[in-house]
Design an enzyme around this catalytic site. Structure first.
Site, PDB file in Angstrom:
ATOM      1  CG  HIS A 134      -1.686  -1.250   1.426  1.00  0.00           C
ATOM      2  ND1 HIS A 134      -2.933  -1.490   0.895  1.00  0.00           N
ATOM      3  CD2 HIS A 134      -1.339  -2.388   2.083  1.00  0.00           C
ATOM      4  CE1 HIS A 134      -3.332  -2.712   1.235  1.00  0.00           C
ATOM      5  NE2 HIS A 134      -2.387  -3.274   1.945  1.00  0.00           N
ATOM      6  CE  LYS A 150      11.649  19.263 -10.733  1.00  0.00           C
ATOM      7  NZ  LYS A 150      10.428  19.536 -11.496  1.00  0.00           N
ATOM      8  CB  SER A 156      12.888  22.320 -15.192  1.00  0.00           C
ATOM      9  OG  SER A 156      12.046  23.436 -15.304  1.00  0.00           O
ATOM     10  CD  GLU A 197       8.687  12.098 -15.137  1.00  0.00           C
ATOM     11  OE1 GLU A 197       7.730  12.836 -15.390  1.00  0.00           O
ATOM     12  OE2 GLU A 197       9.850  12.513 -15.003  1.00  0.00           O
TER      13      GLU A 197
END
Ligand code: ARG
Length: 445
Positions: A151, A278, A272, A285
């Site tokens: 979980h 970043k 970024s 992803e």
């Protein structure tokens, strides 16, 4: 002469052509044409001079295709027509004999079977590389504890090697699925003709042997209608893409500041356009984001084949783009997974700190009571009460459990003992992880 009195409407032509995407089948188309021509001559269906003209013409066609100088024409409907048209331009009349005892219906499915076999073999090789990376990274982080999660809540500690080896076994099952694709595509369809067989005494087994098939299809109607191996390949690709999406998601989590378990190499990260600080795990992803298009291709091919009457229908031309895109997509994903993992850095302290939360030893404390004679359900209740007391008083589990349960509880809470007590076969104790590594190494060498 043509059966038709009008040229094709350009809009129909645009819809009907498959050349834009089936061009990539040319190596298989040329190879099967060579094998077919040799067989036709061996059976006395065409002469040896015709065969030799065809073979040398196919060499020239192949050179043009490879060099990118092949003169495709607007009205080439597909790669099969284009190759035959060009062959005939180069060698003249013998080129017109190549299509004897062959239809585009058995030709296209033969190309597709060859493509499928090639794609499955390449996937297996690439997945074996990924399995080796998983083994190397596991060996390098053999005894690094981290929390295992259920979980997405800290559940029980495991070693990083054990966690990563879970992916090894997933990928091993993927390899099995690609091997099943090779079995499903092992019979040569060529020789089925349009659908009924051909009016010549062909030697299909000779063609099969030359092209690497282990046998020939038993039924010509089935041969030209069958796209099962394409569905099987899409299934293998879909499951594999799903596996990689889970890995991608873990990398996304682990590389976040919140987890801090892992840093990707700059070679596998992007920045970024606005936030200079970043470092984004885009490849991970995309492992997540690309999976759905692979299953969508699988669903689409089911849709194409569903309720299709036997035998060949032009709908079946719609098999290729789904298959090609799924193959290409999974290929970049497997390469990304291997590249990312083999160059990543793991952070022992952050993982160990997360794994040192004593709450994750609650089962171990309960099992201590079980070993002392308390039934498990009762022991679960005792530890649940201690957990609540610890949470409510803001103390560690040990601070409330040791005074009540004694020194044995303190020994259980010795951190390495939480892991080293998981001695069941397939568990995370080092002795078991070492067994697993040996078992895994034996599979990939
Ligand atoms: N381009 C076609 C395909 O991809 C080749 C087979 C054409 N056969 C036919 N009967 N029109 O399926």
């Amino acid at each position: 002469m043509s059966r038709f009195s009008l040229p094709q409407d350009p809009a129909f032509q645009a819809m009907n052509t498959s050349l834009g995407f089936d061009q990539r089948l040319w190596p298989f188309d040329v190879a099967q044409s060579r094998a077919h021509a040799r067989m036709l001559a061996a059976q006395g269906i065409i002469g040896e001079e015709d065969r030799d003209a065809i073979l040398s013409g196919l060499d020239a066609v192949e050179r043009e295709l490879r060099d990118g100088t092949f003169p495709f024409r607007e009205d080439d409907e597909d790669i099969h027509m284009a190759v035959e048209r060009r062959l005939t331009e180069i060698v003249g009349a013998p080129g017109g004999k190549l299509h004897t005892a062959r239809s585009r219906n058995d030709q296209v499915i033969t190309d597709l079977a060859m493509f499928t076999r090639d794609a499955a073999q390449r996937a297996i090789a690439q997945l074996n590389d990924l399995r080796r990376v998983l083994l190397d990274v596991s060996e390098a982080h053999l005894d690094w504890p981290l929390p295992g999660y259920t979980h997405l809540q800290r559940a029980q500690p495991v070693y990083l090697s054990h966690h990563l080896l879970a992916y090894f076994w997933m990928i091993t099952r993927d390899v099995g699925r690609f091997q099943a694709v090779l079995d499903a595509s092992a019979e040569l369809p060529l020789g089925a003709g349009a659908l009924a067989g051909v009016n010549f005494d062909t030697d299909r087994r000779m063609v099969a042997a030359e092209l690497g098939f282990t046998g020939v299809t038993a039924n010509s109607v089935d041969a030209v209608s069958n796209r099962d191996f394409a569905l099987d390949l899409l299934h293998a690709l879909s499951v594999c893409a799903t596996h990689l999406s889970r890995l991608g998601q873990e990398v996304v989590l682990w590389t976040s500041s919140e987890f801090g378990f892992m840093t990707l190499s700059d070679a596998w990260s992007s920045g970024s356009s606005i936030m200079p600080q970043k470092k984004n795990p885009d490849a991970a992803e995309l492992l997540r984001g690309k999976a759905p298009r692979v299953w969508a291709h699988q669903a689409a091919l089911h849709g194409v084949i569903h309720a299709l009457p036997l035998t060949y229908n032009k709908d079946l031309q719609e098999d290729k783009e789904h298959l090609f895109d799924a193959v290409d997509t999974v290929e970049v994903c497997v390469a990304a997974a291997a590249g990312m993992l083999s160059t990543a850095t793991f952070h022992r302290d952050a993982m160990a700190a997360a794994a040192s939360d004593e709450m994750i030893a609650a089962v171990d404390l309960a099992d201590l009571l079980v070993k002392q004679g308390t039934p498990f359900r009762e022991a679960h209740g005792v530890i649940a009460r201690l957990v609540r007391e610890a949470v409510e008083s803001g103390q560690t589990l040990g601070a409330v459990a040791v005074p009540e349960l004694g020194d044995d509880a303190a020994a259980v809470l010795e951190q390495s003992s939480w892991l080293e007590s998981k001695v069941s076969e397939g568990g995370t104790a080092l002795v078991r992880v070492r067994e697993q590594l040996a078992q895994a190494r034996a599979l990939v060498g």
